[in-house]
Each structure stands twice: as C-alpha cells, then as structure tokens.
Design an enzyme around this catalytic site. Structure first.
Site, PDB file in Angstrom:
ATOM      1  N   SER A  24     -30.525 -12.665  24.306  1.00  0.00           N
ATOM      2  CA  SER A  24     -30.163 -12.961  22.911  1.00  0.00           C
ATOM      3  C   SER A  24     -30.612 -14.354  22.472  1.00  0.00           C
ATOM      4  O   SER A  24     -29.775 -15.242  22.282  1.00  0.00           O
ATOM      5  CB  SER A  24     -28.661 -12.783  22.696  1.00  0.00           C
ATOM      6  OG  SER A  24     -27.892 -13.420  23.689  1.00  0.00           O
ATOM      7  N   SER A  65      18.382  14.788  -1.823  1.00  0.00           N
ATOM      8  CA  SER A  65      19.486  13.903  -2.199  1.00  0.00           C
ATOM      9  C   SER A  65      20.642  14.057  -1.222  1.00  0.00           C
ATOM     10  O   SER A  65      21.319  13.093  -0.884  1.00  0.00           O
ATOM     11  CB  SER A  65      19.963  14.212  -3.617  1.00  0.00           C
ATOM     12  OG  SER A  65      18.917  13.956  -4.522  1.00  0.00           O
ATOM     13  N   ASP A 106      13.370   6.698  -3.145  1.00  0.00           N
ATOM     14  CA  ASP A 106      13.704   8.114  -3.273  1.00  0.00           C
ATOM     15  C   ASP A 106      12.880   8.680  -4.424  1.00  0.00           C
ATOM     16  O   ASP A 106      13.039   8.267  -5.568  1.00  0.00           O
ATOM     17  CB  ASP A 106      15.214   8.196  -3.554  1.00  0.00           C
ATOM     18  CG  ASP A 106      15.685   9.604  -3.809  1.00  0.00           C
ATOM     19  OD1 ASP A 106      14.963  10.544  -3.442  1.00  0.00           O
ATOM     20  OD2 ASP A 106      16.791   9.755  -4.371  1.00  0.00           O
TER      21      ASP A 106
END
Lengths: 630, 308
Positions: free
Chosen positions: A538, A23, A93
């Site tokens: 391919s 804090s 917080d």
C-alpha cells in the site's frame, strides 16, 4: 426502596386493531404494576357498571378525548407512563386502523420496541401485516407479537403456533431482526406480568419480563459522530458554545473535528454542561462544544469527525408517509425540517406508492393522507445527512406546507439516486456506491461481537516495502493474538491478488482499486468483531487514508514496517527486486514506483535494527495500552 | 468501561433541553410561564442548563389570580431574586376587582376569567409567540394526547383535531401571524421523575409540599387549611365551628389557588419520604384539585378554551 434515578428508559409503541384488546393490554400493564390510582379506577369501575360490563373495563382508562369516548376508539397517539423496579416506560399508544397510519408512524418514530397485537381467534389479518411493515419501515429494533385473547381459544397451542408460523414467514420479507411471540390474555392477565397456569406448553417469558430486559444499548449508533448545531451560546465575547444534542457517536476533548458545510477544521476545546465540563460525551446528551479555533458556526451546521463524514447533497431519495388531508402538491414547494435546518424543498418525482396491505408497489403521481411510498426530493440548499438505516436522527425529516404550516409528511432518507454519469465523473469512495443497493443491517452489531469476544475489533494495517518483513511480523502477531483467545483474520497481499483482485495489475489505478477492495473486506470482518490483520505494500497515502476513512477513528491502526531499501534488496526473499532491477517487473515499489512513507503511523517497527520478537512486542504492547485487547 | 447509556432522568433532561433550545432558536419572543409550583421549579433548572454558561434568554411570567398561598408569593420572590431572572407578574385586574370567586361564579368560570383570560391577555400584551408551560402528559387523560408544541389560534384556543403530528425530535415551529405556541418541555416527566430530579439537583420548592401539622377544616374529605378558610368560603355560608377544626399532618400535593386546593394527609417531611409516598400513592396527583372534578371532560373543555 430502590434507587429510582438509576433506572433506564424504554420507549415502546403498541398497535393493534380496534378489537384486538390493545387498550385492555395497556390497562392491564398499568394495573398490575400499580400505576393506576384509586380515584381513576373508581371512575372506570362506575362507567363499566353503567354500561353493564361484568368485569371492570381497563380499556376505559385510556380513552382521552370525548370524541373518542363517544366512538369507543382511539384516534390520536396517547402517551402513557409506568415504571417498575428496573425501568421507566413510555408507551406511545397508537390506533391500528388504516385510516390512522400517520398516528402509528408518529408513535413508532421514537420507539425502541413495538408490540403488535393479534387476536388469536382471527389469525394473521391484513392489518397485522401492515403493522409489521411499519415496524420495518420505521426501523424499530425490537418487535413483540402478542397473540391475545388466548382465553377465547381455550388456550390452544395449535392456534398460537399457526399464527407464529404464518407471521414468521411473512416477516422474513421485512427488515426486522428481533421478533418475539407471546401468547397472552390481556383480559385475564395471562403472561402479561405473571406466568399463566393455562398454557404450560409456553416456555417463554412474560410480556413485562421482555419489556424489562430487552437489550437496547446496542441499538444506538455510537460510531458516527454527528452534532447538529441548535444554538450558539455567547454570554460574553470570549465564549462561543455550540449547543446541541449529539445525534450519534461520541466526542472527546482534543478530537479533530470539521464544521460542515464550510469544511473548516478545528479541535474540540471543551465539552460544557451546567454540571461541569466533560472529557467525553455521547449520543443523546445535550451539551455545548467549544472549539480551539475561531471558526464561524451557526444553527443548521453540523460538527463531525474529519474522517467520518455524512453525505452532502441537495437531491436524494426517501420513503415518505403523507400525513395531511390535502394531498401532495407537485407544483409548489414545501419546507423541509431536517436536523436543525429548515429550507425549501420540492418533490421532484414519485417513484412508487406502496400498498401497505399487500406491500405491492404501484405507480402514483401523488400521495393522499396515510399513503406511503418512495419519492425523490430536491432541496434549495444541500443537506448533511445519512441514510435512515444508519442514523435515525440525520436520516429523518418532516415536510411542512408553507401555506397552512401543517406537518404534512414524515420522511426517511434512503440515499442518493445517481446516474451512470454522476458516478463516472467522480472518484473515491462516493463514486463506488452502487445505486439501489441498500445496506443490510447486521443484527449482531460490532459491539455485541466485542462484548462476547472480550476484546475490541480493529484493523491492523501493515504497510511497507516488499521484503520489509510485513508478513513475517503479521503472522507472529496473529499467532500471539490467537493464543490469547482473540478472534483474528488475516488479509495478505499475495493471497488477495490470487483471487479477489486477480484481475488487477500494478498501475497506480489498479493499486488503488486493490486497496479499496481490501479495505471494504477488512471493514466487513471488522464489523463482525475481528482483529483484522492486513499486510499490503500500500504505497500511496491516499489509499491508506481511504481505508482509514471506512472505520472509526481509533480502530484503524497503521503499522509502518520500516526497513531501508538496501536491506530489502539484499534480503530479496522472493527474488522480486532482482527481476525488477532487470526490468522484468514494471512499476515495482521502491525501484520503479514510489513508496509514500506514512506521516503519522500509529506504530513504527524498524526491522533493519529490531528483531522480529522486539517488533512483535512493541505492537502487542501498543494494542494493550490502547485497550484494544480488553 | 464507560457506559454510553443515560439513566432515565438524564435522558428526560436532555430531551427537555433540546426542546428549549429549539424554541429559542426558532421563535422571536418566547416566555416561560412560571406558576411557582414544583414543575415550574424543575423547568427553570432545565432552562439554566440549556443555556449554560449563559443565562436563559427569556423572562418568566406568573399569571397571578390573587388567590395563591402567602408561602407561594414569598417563595416566588426570593427564588426569582436569587436566580437573577426577569419576572413579569400579570393579573386580570378587571375580574380581581369584581371579586371573582368560585363560590360566586363556579369553578369553571372563575378559572376561565382569572387564569385563561388572564393568560391570553398577557401573551397578547407582550407579543409572546411561544410560552413554555410545565404541564405533563401523565397528569390528566386529555393531556396524554397533547403535543410538545401545541399551536393556539389568536384566541388561545386548542383544537385537538388540528394537532400536528410530532415525529422523532423534529418540532414544527412555523406559525401564522397572531398564532402562538404553547410548549411543554417536560411532557414526558412523571410526578415521581419530578421529585427524583428535585432531590438529585437540590432544587428549592415551596415548603407547602412538605408535611407538617396544620389546622384544617374538613369539607367533604378535602382538607382546607384554617388560615385560608376565609378565602375558600368568603360568603360565610358554611361557618367554621370548633368541631370542624382538626389538627393533622398534611401537605399539598399540587399547588393552585387557595379556594380550589386542598391538602392531603401525609407524613412526608423529607424529600425521601415524600418520594416514597408518591411512589406508593393510591390516588392521582390532581385528586385535591377541585377544578378537575367538575365534569368528566372538564380539563379538555378548559384546554380548548386556552387553559394550560
């Protein structure tokens, strides 16, 4: 005055134990950025004096609820706001005690960055490790470890270095890619906003500098377009807008999209906003899409690109954090809220519970408040999801108890648990996914590579008959790009078959597997910023399509090296056609095995009528025109 | 090159729009509480954006105490008319008739009757199950912990210990019969954000927010406009003498009922100078609101009882 509306937004979370000075740190940030008002400051000054504190206790600014003021602790997540010239900040917080794990998880869920406080006197405690684990679990992209109370250890470098070393070692076990350490004193203001005179040995930035400059754009998923439909806007019969916030990726007018789960396809007709139509929209924007066709779309559906799909399923594994006082029930059902869907769900299995302090996995039958672990979940209808690692929005969910309506758990999807049977019965990309393997996220994202290289990453896929000139042209292209300073890689059919695919033959099945492996390798190179040149016959459309599906839409460039078979046979550079015609090579493309011509190749070069240089030029100009080289 | 990062106002806007659409999709009968202030003006614009090109599918409701500034009523009616929205005005007539006033009841009780009770009764009367409010977490410290979706029991009461955790952008909209939800779509906006947005979007607001020369009565540092002084002190306990009257450049930083809202000294006549003033402000936004100053936890107490 600077233009405030030009700021960017950073959401971060702070966590630390009761006495780590969290804090005070936030109070200091607010105070020094002039975000504390005189009347607020006067009020806490008075309280500090009443309590007999020497210095004004900035922490008092943050105690919101009277129960918290009485106990002198933070219980709930509190949101704080401050701004500097560069950024606006939203702080979640959160309290640090084990008992409040759920609040930490809540605060972490929306954070771009986490600050963990460690008391320099105490070193790395169990709780600091727990906080690190949660940062990793919630996949917060950036971590700052603030070693606080340096004033109480005489600003000693040793004390700081020891913590850095111990914590670095510990964090190697976690999934954290960006970690910064700072020695600070929140109480005295060292290294918070301005550089400290007490620690000349520290050469890094201040905390505020990091918060202002941390690069967060690259954390966004701009690849996989996912648009969960929130609401259908129908002002009149001729307009149907599908409203939502883009979860990830980008979308443009005219793009082919699919509506899931129905699978109906259409194109984006318009991107509507109150401020006018857009041509392109991206992750985070709230918009409304209209489609060219009358497709049935409702809340809970997801609009995606046709070649980049989420997983669809009603059974998956997830990490779960239990948030309710009532422990998890294994008999009843819960409601799961995932994107814009709300449906019934069962927890079918508890795989393990994690001891958040030791990271040990323990057997468990159920979870109580604040417990975290891995579970299997089954839903009443299929969900459209990605793993949380790939996509926080489509990979996260909450569980709601239908009896109390409480939010009882937060979940992060890990993927689908499959048995051998599941895999054996399926084919294609899905079946290949190995269970229990999670994707190691690259700390250097593709876009970071692209920024450094100064060009886009892409796969240039050369397909065509043997002898059509694929390798010759590809090598020219590679040399040209190399000369221009591009980062290039070459995957050549013959070379691949010597090693990586040496175990494969030329049956249809083996050819598919060959291309699948090459596709995956090409994707890895792509993700590291390369222009990947692939030369493979391919012959099958579905195999080329598979490779395309691994990549973003505009990053797979199919180049058809077209040459009449008779010309190829006449060239016969490797003498293979002769052998094939003699029957020495079975299943040879063009002779005894089909070649499926590309339907919509990006570039076609016809080597029987164009020179090598002409072919080269047409390929390079295509790349430039599509901004791949800038 | 195209930038794929939104500036902060656009990011806040997108979040607010997302919240509004969730509410409309998941509740049966939502309403937007409209208090005539700047935050309400912004909320209304966000609602227009959320449902564009349609119009927003809920009415506005003003809980009127009868003590608002004349400029506010005037603004309200023209604003709503231009908008073409449906406005419900509800008043707690029982207490308005009894001449409820802070000087008779005290600030807290007056608020309780005219605003809190008025609101709860209005929500029940219309069976609204969700009500948008323009409260912001930055405004006051007990609001810092408020959720975006705040569940209230059938008496409209808030229990801070029973708040549901809110994660990612997933909002839990399930409630029991009789319960309702207060939804705060602009939770993450600050006063500066609000003004920046009003400027950028050219959103109309009540002219009282801008400074002009006003005749005021100075009572313990709180500037009360002379024309409304009678409503501040109806009992006439502190009669106005000529020496009490000053002419000052002032504006209202937040707007409430006349008896509880003072003006602040200010030179801000334009939106740019106003923003500059707010950025430089050394006092918090609710400094001029008498209702918040009665005790250290007065806002928390009011919220528990059902106030916004």
């Amino acid at each position: 005055m600077s233009n405030l509306s030009e700021k960017s937004l950073l959401r971060f979370t702070t966590t630390g134990s009761v006495d780590d000075g969290k804090s005070t740190l936030i109070g200091r940030l607010l105070y020094e950025t002039n975000c504390i008002f005189e009347d607020q400051y006067a009020a806490i000054e008075k309280t500090s004096q009443k309590r007999g504190n020497e210095e004004t206790d900035l922490a008092l600014l943050l105690d919101g609820l009277s129960a918290e003021r009485e106990q002198g602790i933070t219980i709930d997540v509190a949101y704080r706001y401050f701004a500097t010239e560069k950024r606006k900040f939203i702080i979640a917080d959160t309290p640090g005690h084990e008992q409040y794990t759920r609040n930490m998880v809540t605060g972490a869920s929306t954070a771009d960055l986490a600050i963990i406080l460690i008391d320099a006197r105490n070193g790395v405690l169990t709780q600091s490790k727990r906080h690190g684990f949660l940062v990793s679990l919630l996949q917060i992209p950036h971590l700052v470890v603030a070693v606080n109370k340096m004033d109480l250890v005489d600003y000693a470098q040793d004390a700081y270095e020891e913590i850095v070393q111990t914590y670095t070692q510990f964090s190697e076990k976690l999934d954290i890619h960006d970690i910064t350490f700072i020695p600070v004193s929140a109480l005295k203001g060292d290294n918070i906003v301005s550089r400290s005179n007490h620690m000349p040995w520290y050469n890094g930035h201040t905390l505020l500098h990091i918060l202002e400059h941390v690069h967060v754009s690259a954390d966004k998923n701009l690849i996989d377009f996912r648009f969960p439909v929130q609401y259908v806007i129908r002002p009149h019969l001729d307009f149907r807008g599908f409203a939502g916030q883009i979860a990830s990726g980008t979308v443009r007018i005219g793009e082919e999209v699919a509506v899931l789960p129905s699978g109906k396809m259409s194109q984006v007709k318009s991107i509507e906003t109150f401020d006018g139509e857009l041509t392109e929209a991206f992750a985070g924007q709230s918009i409304a899409l209209t489609l060219s066709d009358e497709v049935d779309v409702s809340r809970g559906d997801m609009i995606v690109r046709t070649n980049n799909l989420p997983q669809v399923g009603n059974h998956f594994e997830a990490m779960l954090c239990w948030m309710d006082e009532r422990e998890m029930s294994r008999s009843g059902y819960y409601l799961i809220k995932h994107t814009t869907q709300l449906i019934k769900a069962f927890i079918t299995r508890v795989v393990y519970k994690i001891d958040v302090n030791t990271l040990h996995r323990d057997k468990a039958g159920t979870f109580a408040l604040n417990e975290i672990g891995r579970v299997e979940i089954k839903t009443a209808r299929p969900l459209l999801f990605d793993t949380y690692k790939q996509n926080h929005t489509t990979g996260s969910f909450i569980l709601i108890d239908p009896e109390t309506n409480h939010t009882v758990a937060a979940g992060m999807i890990r993927g689908v648990q499959r048995t051998v049977n599941d895999v054996a019965q399926k084919s294609g990309a899905e079946a290949r996914k190995s269970p229990n393997v999670s994707w190691e996220k690259q700390s250097l994202t593709c876009s970071k590579w692209e920024q450094r290289n100064g060009h886009k990453a892409a796969v240039l896929w050369f397909t065509g008959l043997s002898g059509s000139g694929k390798s010759t042209i590809a090598r020219k292209v590679m040399e040209k790009l190399f000369d221009q300073g591009c980062q290039v890689a070459l995957l050549d059919g013959d070379n691949i078959r010597h090693g990586l695919c040496g175990d494969l033959g030329f049956s249809g099945k083996d050819r598919s597997e060959n291309i699948r492996r090459v596709g995956e390798v090409a994707k890895l190179f792509y993700e590291q910023g390369n222009l990947v040149i692939c030369t493979f016959i391919s012959p099958f459309q579905k195999d080329r399509q598979f490779v395309k599906s691994l990549l973003p839409n505009d990053r797979f460039i199919e180049i058809y090296v077209k040459c009449d078979l008779s010309v190829c046979v006449r060239r016969d550079t490797k003498g293979l056609y002769k052998k094939a015609q003699d029957g020495q090579i079975p299943e040879f493309t063009g002779i005894s095995s089909p070649y499926e011509e590309p339907q919509k190749s990006d570039i076609t070069v016809e080597t029987d009528i164009m020179s090598v240089d002409q072919s080269l030029e047409s390929i390079i100009s295509f790349l430039s025109e599509h901004n791949l080289l800038s | 090159m195209q930038s794929y990062r939104q500036k902060h106002l656009r990011e806040l806007e997108a979040e607010s729009i997302h919240i509004m659409r969730e509410v409309v999709a998941e509740f049966k009968n939502p309403v937007m509480l409209y208090s005539v202030g700047k935050d309400s003006s912004v909320m209304v614009r966000l609602a227009q954006k959320a449902f564009y090109p349609g119009s927003f599918p809920f009415p506005l409701m003003h809980i009127d105490t009868g003590y608002k500034f004349p400029e506010m009523y005037e603004f309200r009616d023209s604003f709503v008319e231009k908008l073409g929205a449906r406005l419900i005005v509800e008043r707690n007539e029982k207490w308005i008739e009894k001449k409820a006033h802070p000087s008779l009841l005290g600030n807290d009780r007056c608020c309780q009757y005219l605003k809190t009770q008025g609101l709860i009764e209005a929500l029940n009367k219309h069976s609204f199950d969700a009500a948008f409010g323009g409260a912001r977490r930055e405004e006051e410290k007990s609001r810092a912990k408020e959720r975006v979706f705040s569940v209230r029991d059938e008496f409209g009461q808030w229990d801070p210990k029973k708040q549901r955790p809110e994660l990612w952008n997933l909002y839990n909209a399930t409630i029991h019969e009789g319960e309702s939800v207060r939804v705060f779509p602009i939770s993450n906006w600050t006063e500066v954000d609000i003004w920046e947005y009003i400027k950028e979007e050219e959103i109309p607001v009540v002219p009282l927010y801008f400074a002009k020369e006003r005749k005021v009565v100075n009572r313990q540092g709180i500037l009360i406009p002379l024309y409304s002084y009678e409503q501040v002190d109806p009992s006439g306990k502190q009669p106005v003498e000529d020496k009490d009257i000053e002419t000052v450049m002032c504006r209202f930083r937040s707007l409430g009922c006349i008896p509880c809202t003072g003006a602040v000294k200010s030179q801000a006549q334009t939106i740019d100078s106003l923003i500059e003033e707010v950025v430089e402000a050394k006092k918090s936004e609710r400094e001029n609101r008498l209702i918040d100053l009665t005790s250290d936890s007065s806002m928390e107490q009011k919220k528990r009882e059902g106030y916004f």
